[in-house]
Design a protein around this motif. Structure first.
Motif, PDB file in Angstrom:
ATOM      1  N   ILE A   1      -3.491   5.991  -1.436  1.00 37.85           N
ATOM      2  CA  ILE A   1      -3.382   6.628  -0.112  1.00 37.85           C
ATOM      3  C   ILE A   1      -2.737   7.940  -0.214  1.00 37.85           C
ATOM      4  O   ILE A   1      -1.322   7.889  -0.618  1.00 37.85           O
ATOM      5  CB  ILE A   1      -2.673   5.662   1.230  1.00 37.85           C
ATOM      6  CG1 ILE A   1      -3.631   4.492   0.872  1.00 37.85           C
ATOM      7  CG2 ILE A   1      -2.643   6.364   2.376  1.00 37.85           C
ATOM      8  CD1 ILE A   1      -3.061   3.219   1.676  1.00 37.85           C
TER       9      ILE A   1
ATOM     10  N   LYS B   1       0.061   5.757   8.846  1.00 36.12           N
ATOM     11  CA  LYS B   1      -0.961   6.039   7.664  1.00 36.12           C
ATOM     12  C   LYS B   1      -1.796   4.845   7.616  1.00 36.12           C
ATOM     13  O   LYS B   1      -3.156   5.128   7.339  1.00 36.12           O
ATOM     14  CB  LYS B   1      -0.683   6.603   6.564  1.00 36.12           C
ATOM     15  CG  LYS B   1      -0.364   7.905   6.367  1.00 36.12           C
ATOM     16  CD  LYS B   1      -1.531   8.765   5.991  1.00 36.12           C
ATOM     17  CE  LYS B   1      -1.245  10.144   5.803  1.00 36.12           C
ATOM     18  NZ  LYS B   1      -2.426  10.864   5.137  1.00 36.12           N
TER      19      LYS B   1
ATOM     20  N   LYS C   1       0.706  -1.313   0.012  1.00 39.32           N
ATOM     21  CA  LYS C   1      -0.120  -0.147  -0.106  1.00 39.32           C
ATOM     22  C   LYS C   1       0.657   1.322  -0.061  1.00 39.32           C
ATOM     23  O   LYS C   1       0.503   2.168  -0.587  1.00 39.32           O
ATOM     24  CB  LYS C   1      -0.941   0.040   1.101  1.00 39.32           C
ATOM     25  CG  LYS C   1      -1.904  -1.316   1.101  1.00 39.32           C
ATOM     26  CD  LYS C   1      -2.771  -1.198   2.605  1.00 39.32           C
ATOM     27  CE  LYS C   1      -3.641  -2.326   2.457  1.00 39.32           C
ATOM     28  NZ  LYS C   1      -4.451  -2.578   3.595  1.00 39.32           N
TER      29      LYS C   1
END
Length: 311
Positions: free
Chosen positions: A272, A310, A251
């Protein structure tokens, strides 16, 4: 957009000398937008003195070359800076010595250093903006294959060959128009993807030494001794920031390279936002592709922790 494009063209019309800059550590979009704009303006204004300056990146030498410009040539010159969000990253500090300054960019507007600042964050690349600039003045008929090639390579570079999420229908329309010009895009794309055979053992090192956790965060650490072991330069190592991009479950990742005076960190993500973290550490960039420099590996670990949080 119409108003800003007209202002930029008015400024270009007023000057006999135009010097085009872009950012340090240039990528294909920096080359494509800068050199594509230069060639377009040479075709439109054959009597003007138009130059492109900055340090070269050896892996991109096939795209084009740059001009040697004296300090005195900046007197009464218009300076245009392409693809550079903040002034400390402009290649060749003489950009401020011209009589006027224009910024053309697609990164989030961190530092509006120009007298005219055109920033379109919805554009895939600054090369796409230059295409729109040319098209706005109905000048697609006066450009040639060299302009089309340069802008196409810039768009391809910043969209990851149209795989990144900054690829829009308009991006593909621009690319489609550029492909109408007679250059061998397959050959150019092959050159863009080629790597020196001596670099491939290093790629193997990266694929065997990434640190991926169960959240989908990954870090790659390239120290000076690793660079020495594989006999490669820091800028060559950076070519492999996306070597791990196809890992299932990935990610966010950060690719840190020891450049001697600093650790250069390239940050990437899949959907993201990470440029806020880059900004917190003094860097910046796009929501899914940013960069920052830190002083040491301890600070790198703090950056990595913030990115991991995050998730």
């Amino acid at each position: 957009m119409t108003k800003e494009f007209n202002q930029i063209m008015m400024a270009i019309n007023e000057k006999e000398t135009i010097i085009i800059h872009r950012h340090v550590r240039p990528d294909p979009d920096a080359y494509g937008s800068q050199l594509g704009l230069k060639r377009y303006l040479q075709l439109k204004f054959p009597n003007k003195n138009i130059y492109a300056v900055g340090e070269a990146e050896s892996s991109l030498d096939f795209i084009g070359t740059f001009d040697d410009v004296t300090d005195t040539q900046y007197n009464d010159a218009l300076v245009i800076v392409c693809d550079t969000a903040n002034s400390p990253r402009i290649s060749d500090v003489r950009f401020s010595q011209g009589q006027s300054l224009i910024k053309i960019d697609h990164h989030p507007a961190v530092d509006q250093y120009g007298d005219i600042n055109f920033v379109n964050t919805e554009a895939s690349s600054t090369s796409e903006i230059i295409f729109d600039f040319i098209n706005h003045f109905n000048d697609l008929s006066i450009i040639d294959a060299s302009v089309a090639r340069l802008l196409y390579l810039g768009i391809v570079g910043d969209t990851g060959r149209f795989l990144f999420n900054n690829t829009t229908p308009h991006t593909l329309e621009a690319a489609s128009e550029l492909l109408k010009y007679p250059f061998n895009h397959n050959e150019e794309l092959n050159k863009l993807g080629e790597k020196d055979p001596k670099l491939l053992p290093f790629q193997g090192y990266v694929l065997q030494n990434f640190d991926l956790n169960d959240k989908g965060f990954c870090k790659v650490i390239i120290t000076k001794d690793v660079l020495e072991k594989f006999d490669i330069a820091a800028n060559e190592a950076s070519l492999f920031v996306n070597a791990i991009a196809d890992i299932q479950g990935l990610k966010i990742w950060v690719f840190g390279v020891d450049e001697g005076s600093e650790i250069r960190c390239r940050i990437r993500s899949k959907g993201i936002v990470i440029n806020d973290i880059a900004s917190d550490f003094g860097g910046g960039g796009h929501p899914n592709a940013s960069g920052v420099s830190v002083e040491n590996w301890e600070q790198f670990n703090h950056l990595a922790a913030a990115l991991n949080n995050k998730l």
